[in-house]
Motif scaffolding. Structure first.
Motif, PDB file in Angstrom:
ATOM      1  N   GLN A 112       0.528  -1.425  -0.050  1.00 54.12           N
ATOM      2  CA  GLN A 112       0.114  -0.316   0.249  1.00 54.12           C
ATOM      3  C   GLN A 112       0.489   0.851  -0.066  1.00 54.12           C
ATOM      4  O   GLN A 112       0.590   1.865  -0.737  1.00 54.12           O
ATOM      5  CB  GLN A 112      -1.017  -0.613   1.492  1.00 54.12           C
ATOM      6  CG  GLN A 112      -2.100  -1.326   0.677  1.00 54.12           C
ATOM      7  CD  GLN A 112      -3.429  -1.142  -0.057  1.00 54.12           C
ATOM      8  OE1 GLN A 112      -3.452   0.006  -0.228  1.00 54.12           O
ATOM      9  NE2 GLN A 112      -3.732  -2.304  -0.504  1.00 54.12           N
ATOM     10  N   VAL A 113       1.567   1.357   0.665  1.00 58.67           N
ATOM     11  CA  VAL A 113       2.766   2.385   0.765  1.00 58.67           C
ATOM     12  C   VAL A 113       3.447   2.698  -0.437  1.00 58.67           C
ATOM     13  O   VAL A 113       3.593   3.916  -0.731  1.00 58.67           O
ATOM     14  CB  VAL A 113       4.321   2.385   1.980  1.00 58.67           C
ATOM     15  CG1 VAL A 113       4.839   3.552   2.324  1.00 58.67           C
ATOM     16  CG2 VAL A 113       2.937   2.519   3.844  1.00 58.67           C
ATOM     17  N   MET A 114       4.184   1.638  -1.244  1.00 56.43           N
ATOM     18  CA  MET A 114       5.318   1.653  -2.371  1.00 56.43           C
ATOM     19  C   MET A 114       4.016   2.397  -3.705  1.00 56.43           C
ATOM     20  O   MET A 114       4.198   2.838  -4.241  1.00 56.43           O
ATOM     21  CB  MET A 114       5.281   0.473  -2.650  1.00 56.43           C
ATOM     22  CG  MET A 114       6.520  -0.009  -1.886  1.00 56.43           C
ATOM     23  SD  MET A 114       7.920   2.105  -0.924  1.00 56.43           S
ATOM     24  CE  MET A 114       8.724   1.659  -2.284  1.00 56.43           C
ATOM     25  N   ARG A 115       2.705   1.656  -3.672  1.00 56.28           N
ATOM     26  CA  ARG A 115       2.147   1.845  -4.612  1.00 56.28           C
ATOM     27  C   ARG A 115       1.132   3.846  -3.873  1.00 56.28           C
ATOM     28  O   ARG A 115       1.352   3.848  -5.673  1.00 56.28           O
ATOM     29  CB  ARG A 115       0.629   1.457  -4.377  1.00 56.28           C
ATOM     30  CG  ARG A 115      -0.678   1.601  -5.558  1.00 56.28           C
ATOM     31  CD  ARG A 115      -1.266   0.230  -4.364  1.00 56.28           C
ATOM     32  NE  ARG A 115      -1.627  -1.517  -5.283  1.00 56.28           N
ATOM     33  CZ  ARG A 115      -2.347  -1.491  -4.944  1.00 56.28           C
ATOM     34  NH1 ARG A 115      -3.993  -1.524  -4.363  1.00 56.28           N
ATOM     35  NH2 ARG A 115      -2.479  -2.942  -5.619  1.00 56.28           N
ATOM     36  N   ALA A 116       1.441   4.175  -2.923  1.00 55.28           N
ATOM     37  CA  ALA A 116       0.858   5.520  -2.895  1.00 55.28           C
ATOM     38  C   ALA A 116       1.709   6.223  -2.787  1.00 55.28           C
ATOM     39  O   ALA A 116       1.625   6.983  -0.629  1.00 55.28           O
ATOM     40  CB  ALA A 116      -0.796   5.795  -2.985  1.00 55.28           C
ATOM     41  N   PRO A 117       3.116   7.337  -3.313  1.00 58.73           N
ATOM     42  CA  PRO A 117       4.056   7.228  -2.114  1.00 58.73           C
ATOM     43  C   PRO A 117       3.579   8.904  -1.328  1.00 58.73           C
ATOM     44  O   PRO A 117       2.884   9.256  -2.245  1.00 58.73           O
ATOM     45  CB  PRO A 117       5.284   7.663  -2.863  1.00 58.73           C
ATOM     46  CG  PRO A 117       4.681   6.755  -4.645  1.00 58.73           C
ATOM     47  CD  PRO A 117       3.151   6.127  -4.117  1.00 58.73           C
ATOM     48  N   GLY A 118       3.673   8.703   0.172  1.00 58.97           N
ATOM     49  CA  GLY A 118       3.677   9.915   0.307  1.00 58.97           C
ATOM     50  C   GLY A 118       2.464  10.311   0.499  1.00 58.97           C
ATOM     51  O   GLY A 118       1.323  11.420   1.709  1.00 58.97           O
ATOM     52  N   GLU A 119       1.455   9.360   0.962  1.00 63.72           N
ATOM     53  CA  GLU A 119      -0.226   9.004   0.797  1.00 63.72           C
ATOM     54  C   GLU A 119      -0.630   8.532   1.982  1.00 63.72           C
ATOM     55  O   GLU A 119      -1.803   9.022   2.879  1.00 63.72           O
ATOM     56  CB  GLU A 119      -1.025   8.571  -0.405  1.00 63.72           C
ATOM     57  CG  GLU A 119      -1.360   9.839  -1.153  1.00 63.72           C
ATOM     58  CD  GLU A 119      -1.784   8.800  -2.498  1.00 63.72           C
ATOM     59  OE1 GLU A 119      -2.586   8.126  -2.217  1.00 63.72           O
ATOM     60  OE2 GLU A 119      -1.844   9.415  -3.624  1.00 63.72           O
ATOM     61  N   ALA A 142      10.095   3.725   4.155  1.00 67.74           N
ATOM     62  CA  ALA A 142      10.667   5.404   4.924  1.00 67.74           C
ATOM     63  C   ALA A 142      10.639   6.914   4.718  1.00 67.74           C
ATOM     64  O   ALA A 142       9.332   7.085   4.765  1.00 67.74           O
ATOM     65  CB  ALA A 142      12.249   5.117   5.950  1.00 67.74           C
ATOM     66  N   GLN A 143      10.743   6.018   2.850  1.00 64.43           N
ATOM     67  CA  GLN A 143      10.606   7.885   2.838  1.00 64.43           C
ATOM     68  C   GLN A 143       9.299   7.891   2.089  1.00 64.43           C
ATOM     69  O   GLN A 143       8.953   8.827   1.084  1.00 64.43           O
ATOM     70  CB  GLN A 143      11.658   7.531   1.592  1.00 64.43           C
ATOM     71  CG  GLN A 143      13.351   8.224   1.515  1.00 64.43           C
ATOM     72  CD  GLN A 143      13.824   6.460   2.394  1.00 64.43           C
ATOM     73  OE1 GLN A 143      14.086   5.820   2.161  1.00 64.43           O
ATOM     74  NE2 GLN A 143      14.154   7.420   3.583  1.00 64.43           N
ATOM     75  N   ASN A 144       8.332   6.543   1.891  1.00 65.49           N
ATOM     76  CA  ASN A 144       7.809   6.667   0.907  1.00 65.49           C
ATOM     77  C   ASN A 144       5.972   6.967   1.929  1.00 65.49           C
ATOM     78  O   ASN A 144       4.909   6.704   1.261  1.00 65.49           O
ATOM     79  CB  ASN A 144       7.553   5.305   0.636  1.00 65.49           C
ATOM     80  CG  ASN A 144       8.328   5.487  -0.981  1.00 65.49           C
ATOM     81  OD1 ASN A 144       7.743   6.026  -1.825  1.00 65.49           O
ATOM     82  ND2 ASN A 144       9.193   4.849  -1.297  1.00 65.49           N
ATOM     83  N   GLY A 181      13.804   4.259  15.787  1.00 67.53           N
ATOM     84  CA  GLY A 181      15.189   4.653  15.032  1.00 67.53           C
ATOM     85  C   GLY A 181      15.076   4.840  13.025  1.00 67.53           C
ATOM     86  O   GLY A 181      15.754   5.407  12.510  1.00 67.53           O
ATOM     87  N   GLY A 182      14.056   4.426  12.623  1.00 64.28           N
ATOM     88  CA  GLY A 182      13.856   4.932  11.052  1.00 64.28           C
ATOM     89  C   GLY A 182      13.751   5.967  10.951  1.00 64.28           C
ATOM     90  O   GLY A 182      13.364   7.019  11.539  1.00 64.28           O
ATOM     91  N   THR A 183      13.669   6.697   9.967  1.00 65.85           N
ATOM     92  CA  THR A 183      14.194   7.878   9.308  1.00 65.85           C
ATOM     93  C   THR A 183      12.967   7.822   8.590  1.00 65.85           C
ATOM     94  O   THR A 183      13.266   8.306   7.325  1.00 65.85           O
ATOM     95  CB  THR A 183      15.194   7.660   7.921  1.00 65.85           C
ATOM     96  OG1 THR A 183      15.476   6.726   7.155  1.00 65.85           O
ATOM     97  CG2 THR A 183      16.688   8.014   8.580  1.00 65.85           C
ATOM     98  N   TRP A 184      12.291   8.041   9.999  1.00 69.55           N
ATOM     99  CA  TRP A 184      10.550   8.593   8.709  1.00 69.55           C
ATOM    100  C   TRP A 184      10.360   9.022   9.927  1.00 69.55           C
ATOM    101  O   TRP A 184      10.720   8.856  11.231  1.00 69.55           O
ATOM    102  CB  TRP A 184       9.664   7.928   8.696  1.00 69.55           C
ATOM    103  CG  TRP A 184       9.951   6.450   9.280  1.00 69.55           C
ATOM    104  CD1 TRP A 184      10.051   5.882  10.343  1.00 69.55           C
ATOM    105  CD2 TRP A 184       9.010   4.854   8.960  1.00 69.55           C
ATOM    106  NE1 TRP A 184      10.081   4.946  11.175  1.00 69.55           N
ATOM    107  CE2 TRP A 184       9.647   4.001  10.448  1.00 69.55           C
ATOM    108  CE3 TRP A 184       8.214   4.460   7.881  1.00 69.55           C
ATOM    109  CZ2 TRP A 184       8.376   3.151  10.380  1.00 69.55           C
ATOM    110  CZ3 TRP A 184       7.958   3.303   8.542  1.00 69.55           C
ATOM    111  CH2 TRP A 184       7.931   2.462   9.624  1.00 69.55           C
TER     112      TRP A 184
END
Ligand code: BDR
Ligand code: CA
Length: 312
Positions: A112-119, A142-144, A181-184
């Motif tokens: 779901q996260v990779m399918r809708a980056p930033g959403e 983490a970036q998405n 600790g994640g960069t999110w």
């Protein structure tokens, strides 16, 4: 556009309230539930998630079953004295007619996260095992992801599972340390604020008086949970844990925050304690850790009013 969220949950009486609160809030679009051990085991958490969506008439929302044990140590078992043997205040609901999807919780989150980056905002309201597993399997989430808003931890106050630790973090401290600790962008809605959000007996009575199936379900399951708060804390009613994370996603202006790096103690009798570094300098083991948004103050009456306005 409503904010898309995935709730990762161990239902649980207050998880139930949080899920229904999200479903009834036009600001939010609940795109899935992922399940985890905690208040009950993962099997029962999954059964309960399916049951709750049936009660709400939202069987279109997928449920993905999560991990059945923490990253490192075995699961210590549920808390029937808080949430009932069935996680639903001992009302013993019939089996659900629906089934979980074939994907695991971590796989569903990643897809779901990779399918809708930033959403997508992840809203974990149980132990953080699925979230840590998803991050390990696919670090690019983490970036998405838009953000992670979790119920758990205690920055400046005592715990509730032990004098040191809050229950969700205590159930899998290693996973929590991975997530913090994640960069999110992570927001911790912990006991510092949830113990200031008090739904009183008079508030709770509004569920019984409301003529809708979700409020009626809450009215049935809440007495067992309420008994725990009244006997353990001398509270009038309950403290609002999981719904406070949902409230933060809807209206962060109800909260005041600090930004600190957070480590989780994984050893000894303080296992599960979330430790912010409030000093103005880097110090092992907090060096190079990202800042976590830690909720430290809340308009408790505002959170209660918001939830009741949606559910009753
Ligand atoms: C947390 O622990 C569980 O009992 C509740 O559902 C909540 O997520 C509070 O410490
Ligand atoms: Ca929970």
């Amino acid at each position: 556009m409503p904010q898309k969220i995935i709730i990762d949950t161990d239902p649980g009486v207050d998880d139930t309230m949080a899920i229904f609160f999200a479903l009834e809030s036009p600001e939010l679009d609940l795109i899935g539930l992922t399940t985890i051990f905690g208040n009950v085991d993962t099997e029962l958490a999954t059964t309960n998630a399916l049951r709750l969506l049936e009660i709400a008439g939202r069987t279109d929302i997928p449920v993905a079953k999560g991990a059945d044990h923490p990253l490192v140590r075995p699961f210590g078992g549920g808390v029937a004295f808080v949430h009932g043997d069935d996680g639903q205040g001992n009302v013993h609901l019939p089996p659900p007619q629906t089934k979980a999807i074939a994907q695991s919780a971590a796989e569903f989150i990643i897809e779901q996260v990779m399918r809708a980056p930033g959403e997508i905002t992840l809203v974990p309201v149980g132990p953080l095992t699925n979230i840590a597993l998803a991050l390990r399997l696919e670090p690019r989430i983490a970036q998405n992801v838009k953000e992670v808003v979790l119920m758990g931890g205690n920055a400046l106050c005592p715990g509730n599972a032990t004098p040191a630790a809050e229950a969700n973090i205590h159930n899998d401290p290693e996973a929590a340390d991975v997530v913090f600790g994640g960069t999110w962008p992570v927001t911790m809605v912990g006991l510092d604020v949830t113990h200031q959000v008090n739904m009183t007996r008079a508030h709770l009575a509004q569920y019984g008086a409301a003529d809708n199936p979700i409020a009626q379900h809450i009215a049935q399951i809440v007495p067992h949970y309420q008994h725990y708060f009244e006997s353990a804390y001398g509270a009038d009613g309950i403290y609002v844990h999981d719904s406070s994370a949902v409230a933060y996603v809807i209206d962060p202006s109800l909260f005041t925050v600090e930004r600190w790096p957070v480590r989780v103690e994984t050893q000894g009798f303080s296992r599960g304690k979330t430790w912010p570094n409030m000093l103005s300098f880097e110090l092992p083991p907090w060096e190079n850790r990202p800042l976590v948004t830690c909720c430290v103050g809340v308009d408790g009456a505002g959170v209660v009013e918001l939830e009741l306005s949606r559910l009753t």
